[in-house]
Write a protein that holds these residues in place. Structure first.
Motif, PDB file in Angstrom:
ATOM      1  N   ALA A   7      15.903  39.868 -38.605  1.00 17.65           N
ATOM      2  CA  ALA A   7      17.125  39.065 -38.486  1.00 17.65           C
ATOM      3  C   ALA A   7      17.045  38.158 -37.272  1.00 17.65           C
ATOM      4  O   ALA A   7      16.446  38.508 -36.251  1.00 17.65           O
ATOM      5  CB  ALA A   7      18.356  39.963 -38.384  1.00 17.65           C
ATOM      6  N   LEU A   8      17.639  37.004 -37.424  1.00 16.36           N
ATOM      7  CA  LEU A   8      17.777  36.071 -36.321  1.00 16.36           C
ATOM      8  C   LEU A   8      19.254  36.096 -35.937  1.00 16.36           C
ATOM      9  O   LEU A   8      20.087  35.542 -36.634  1.00 16.36           O
ATOM     10  CB  LEU A   8      17.334  34.667 -36.768  1.00 16.36           C
ATOM     11  N   PRO A   9      19.610  36.778 -34.850  1.00 16.70           N
ATOM     12  CA  PRO A   9      21.028  36.929 -34.499  1.00 16.70           C
ATOM     13  C   PRO A   9      21.637  35.618 -34.056  1.00 16.70           C
ATOM     14  O   PRO A   9      20.942  34.668 -33.691  1.00 16.70           O
ATOM     15  CB  PRO A   9      21.003  37.954 -33.362  1.00 16.70           C
ATOM     16  N   GLY A  10      22.960  35.589 -34.094  1.00 13.34           N
ATOM     17  CA  GLY A  10      23.647  34.367 -33.689  1.00 13.34           C
ATOM     18  C   GLY A  10      25.143  34.480 -33.858  1.00 13.34           C
ATOM     19  O   GLY A  10      25.710  35.579 -33.740  1.00 13.34           O
ATOM     20  N   PRO A  11      25.816  33.374 -34.151  1.00 15.10           N
ATOM     21  CA  PRO A  11      27.278  33.353 -34.235  1.00 15.10           C
ATOM     22  C   PRO A  11      27.824  34.360 -35.254  1.00 15.10           C
ATOM     23  O   PRO A  11      27.228  34.589 -36.301  1.00 15.10           O
ATOM     24  CB  PRO A  11      27.582  31.916 -34.671  1.00 15.10           C
ATOM     25  N   SER A  12      28.986  34.917 -34.918  1.00 12.84           N
ATOM     26  CA  SER A  12      29.664  35.869 -35.794  1.00 12.84           C
ATOM     27  C   SER A  12      31.165  35.657 -35.684  1.00 12.84           C
ATOM     28  O   SER A  12      31.724  35.800 -34.595  1.00 12.84           O
ATOM     29  CB  SER A  12      29.312  37.311 -35.398  1.00 12.84           C
ATOM     30  N   ALA A  13      31.810  35.321 -36.797  1.00 13.03           N
ATOM     31  CA  ALA A  13      33.259  35.121 -36.777  1.00 13.03           C
ATOM     32  C   ALA A  13      33.977  36.417 -36.425  1.00 13.03           C
ATOM     33  O   ALA A  13      34.970  36.412 -35.690  1.00 13.03           O
ATOM     34  CB  ALA A  13      33.728  34.600 -38.127  1.00 13.03           C
ATOM     35  N   ALA A  14      33.473  37.545 -36.942  1.00 11.56           N
ATOM     36  CA  ALA A  14      34.132  38.825 -36.698  1.00 11.56           C
ATOM     37  C   ALA A  14      34.122  39.183 -35.208  1.00 11.56           C
ATOM     38  O   ALA A  14      35.155  39.540 -34.633  1.00 11.56           O
ATOM     39  CB  ALA A  14      33.459  39.928 -37.509  1.00 11.56           C
ATOM     40  N   LEU A  15      32.966  39.080 -34.576  1.00 13.39           N
ATOM     41  CA  LEU A  15      32.869  39.455 -33.164  1.00 13.39           C
ATOM     42  C   LEU A  15      33.551  38.434 -32.261  1.00 13.39           C
ATOM     43  O   LEU A  15      34.119  38.791 -31.228  1.00 13.39           O
ATOM     44  CB  LEU A  15      31.403  39.619 -32.766  1.00 13.39           C
TER      45      LEU A  15
END
Length: 287
Positions: free
Chosen positions: A111-119
């Motif tokens: 996975a390439l982590p990044g933006p998250s609406a939930a967090l």
């Protein structure tokens, strides 16, 4: 040599939130599976990038059979990039089917982590972040939505939901009924965009605001967990006033149209009292 499947988070609003790794992978991946190919190409254009690999759609209506095509590329040594319209694929977005197929075949998934609406919504809500749960989109129909929220009435963790703007008002009303109008919450919309807005307050106030306003944009709702309560002993003669108050809450819900059993379940979840004992007390009061 086998390839790999990469789940990549994309910006939830501002294209400048894209990482350097995302830009590099968009340029170099052999196959890009996008939830909406047009939106993906707009993102690539905003980043000044031209994908070298093939771009195909991968959405909720075709991801079952698309996973076979993605697996073939990975098995042949290629890199497959999976992206959703915004945020992390597989989290209320397509991506899970591809992961399952590639994992079952024994090939690498990363996975390439990044933006998250939930967090992002959780961080901005002002509510406790030490323990939380993600509940995704609530059921669309009133009855199923009310049932789902009643089941979460005693949940002690901060809860995160996604919702459509046109259902936000109804959902907040259902939340106020199930969790109590005084439960603290936050409605976050258009996060990282020009018209970002976070409304915080009791659910009753937020429900009134949404009912009187035109709610637009991408919506995340964060609700505080149930407060720790000391259960009322329904058999304790000194708890008469407490029992009467709980029975009054039940009756208020019944008068509003709920069945007695459902009203008792909701008040029991909020208060921590024994459901059977509260039901008997409510029946006695009605008799």
């Amino acid at each position: 040599m086998s390839g790999r499947l990469v789940l990549a988070a994309t910006p939830i609003g501002d294209p400048e939130d894209a990482s350097v790794r995302l830009s590099r992978l968009i340029e170099t991946a052999d196959l890009i599976a996008a939830e909406d190919t047009r939106r993906f190409r707009r993102l690539a254009a905003a980043l000044g990038i031209t994908p070298q690999g093939r771009v195909i759609s991968n959405h909720e209506h075709n991801e079952d059979y698309r996973s076979t095509a993605l697996l073939e590329v990975v098995a042949g040594g290629g890199t497959v990039l999976v992206v959703s319209d915004a945020g992390m694929p597989g989290v209320s977005d397509p991506g899970l089917k591809a992961v399952q197929a590639v994992v079952e075949a024994g090939f690498p998934v990363t996975a390439l982590p990044g933006p998250s609406a939930a967090l992002t919504a959780l961080a901005l809500s002002g509510l406790p972040t030490d323990r939380f749960c993600f509940e995704g989109f609530p059921p669309r129909t009133n009855g199923k939505r009310a049932t789902a929220f009643r089941g979460l009435g005693a949940e002690p963790r901060t809860m995160i939901f996604f919702e459509s703007p046109r259902r936000t008002a109804d959902t907040l009303v259902s939340m106020a009924e199930a969790f109590g109008g005084d439960r603290q919450a936050a409605v976050c919309r258009e996060l990282t965009k020009t018209y970002e807005e976070v409304k915080r307050g009791p659910l009753a106030d937020l429900a009134a605001w949404a009912s009187e306003s035109e709610v637009l944009g991408e919506i995340s709702i964060v609700v505080g967990g149930a407060p720790e309560r000391v259960p009322v002993d329904l058999s304790d003669p000194t708890a008469t006033d407490d029992v009467a108050a709980l029975v009054a809450q039940v009756q208020q819900r019944v008068d509003a149209g709920e069945r007695l059993k459902e009203a008792v379940a909701a008040v029991s979840a909020q208060s921590g009292v024994n459901k059977r004992g509260l039901y008997d007390a409510a029946v006695r009061a009605r008799d």
